[in-house]
Design a protein around this motif. Sequence first.
Motif, PDB file in Angstrom:
ATOM      1  N   SER A 197       0.581  -1.237  -0.286  1.00 29.79           N
ATOM      2  CA  SER A 197      -0.053  -0.162  -0.188  1.00 29.79           C
ATOM      3  C   SER A 197       0.885   0.904   0.029  1.00 29.79           C
ATOM      4  O   SER A 197       1.764   1.467  -0.506  1.00 29.79           O
ATOM      5  N   ILE A 198       0.557   2.274   0.778  1.00 34.04           N
ATOM      6  CA  ILE A 198       0.801   3.685   0.440  1.00 34.04           C
ATOM      7  C   ILE A 198       2.579   3.857   1.529  1.00 34.04           C
ATOM      8  O   ILE A 198       3.555   4.345   0.504  1.00 34.04           O
ATOM      9  N   ARG A 226       2.448   8.768   4.517  1.00 33.60           N
ATOM     10  CA  ARG A 226       0.934   9.529   3.749  1.00 33.60           C
ATOM     11  C   ARG A 226       0.974  10.633   3.488  1.00 33.60           C
ATOM     12  O   ARG A 226       0.630  11.461   2.339  1.00 33.60           O
ATOM     13  N   LEU A 273       0.520  10.103  -1.342  1.00 32.52           N
ATOM     14  CA  LEU A 273      -0.265  10.350  -2.250  1.00 32.52           C
ATOM     15  C   LEU A 273      -0.668  10.031  -3.806  1.00 32.52           C
ATOM     16  O   LEU A 273      -0.131  11.055  -4.461  1.00 32.52           O
ATOM     17  N   GLU A 325      -6.105  10.517  -4.570  1.00 29.78           N
ATOM     18  CA  GLU A 325      -6.157  10.639  -2.682  1.00 29.78           C
ATOM     19  C   GLU A 325      -5.637  12.140  -2.535  1.00 29.78           C
ATOM     20  O   GLU A 325      -4.057  12.486  -3.131  1.00 29.78           O
ATOM     21  N   SER A 326      -6.241  12.318  -1.223  1.00 24.52           N
ATOM     22  CA  SER A 326      -5.488  13.787  -0.637  1.00 24.52           C
ATOM     23  C   SER A 326      -5.510  13.700   0.947  1.00 24.52           C
ATOM     24  O   SER A 326      -6.709  13.356   0.998  1.00 24.52           O
ATOM     25  N   ALA A 327      -4.698  14.595   1.373  1.00 28.02           N
ATOM     26  CA  ALA A 327      -5.141  14.223   2.253  1.00 28.02           C
ATOM     27  C   ALA A 327      -5.875  15.346   2.887  1.00 28.02           C
ATOM     28  O   ALA A 327      -6.581  15.476   4.126  1.00 28.02           O
ATOM     29  N   ASP A 352      -9.103  14.281   4.011  1.00 30.17           N
ATOM     30  CA  ASP A 352      -9.331  14.058   4.588  1.00 30.17           C
ATOM     31  C   ASP A 352      -9.904  14.146   6.273  1.00 30.17           C
ATOM     32  O   ASP A 352      -9.123  15.373   6.596  1.00 30.17           O
TER      33      ASP A 352
END
Length: 226
Positions: free
Chosen positions: A20-21, A150, A156, A160-162, A165
């Motif tokens: 994964s990340i 991340r 990301l 995807e974007s922090a 979140d």
Amino acid sequence: MRINVLTIFPEYLRSPLELSIPGRARAAGLVEYRLVDLREHTHDRHRTTDDEPFGGGAGMVMKPEPFFEALDALAPAGPVVSLTPRGRPFDHDTAVRWALESELTLLCGRYKGIDQRVIDARVDEEVSIGDYVLSGGEPAALVVIDAVVRLLPGALGDHESAASDSFYDGRLSAPVYTRPASYRGLEVPPVLRSGDHVRVASWREREALRATRRTRPDLLDGEGAD
Ligand code: SAH
């Protein structure tokens, strides 16, 4: 960035860090993981890393020498962090702060914990991942690494974007939906299918606030919320 983990169970972390990340970030050269086996820093035949507690009582304590020697060998440039239920709660702001470091070193305890002299002499910060007791610091180290990595620029993907979140702007994220629009009589809120970006943005803002007020009102303290 380089992340060092001192542990008696390096295998506990190896495969999660390949996925994964965290795995992608390593493959992209954004981060390097060094899993340091504390047993490599013992000198007896049994490679002992723990001993009985001074003062008596149940449980074993992790000996200071392997930690001191491993840290001498690493000479880490950034913060040295001990994972412990006695620490400050680990949170988004801490993850952001550590993501800006070039090196982060995590110490994993086992048994009753690590000899306090390691903490006093070599540790910059103590953090806990929550009000419960784990059998070891390794799962906590994985939590911290994932949350930090991340946030590294480029970790990301485009989709995807922090920034959308939870905690990024001090509140929880809005709920999310995907296809099918109708499933077993359960409908996606029509506004999300309206194509009206302004309305979508204000719906998300409203829902984010509602969720935060409901489950984490503490996050809104100081924002003038009731
Ligand atoms: N006797 C200690 C708990 C030891 S648990 C106490 O009561 O405070 C064994 C190890 O697991 C700890 O040394 C620590 O590294 C890790 N650990 C346990 N719970 C944790 C938590 N909530 N956050 C971070 N690390 C934790």
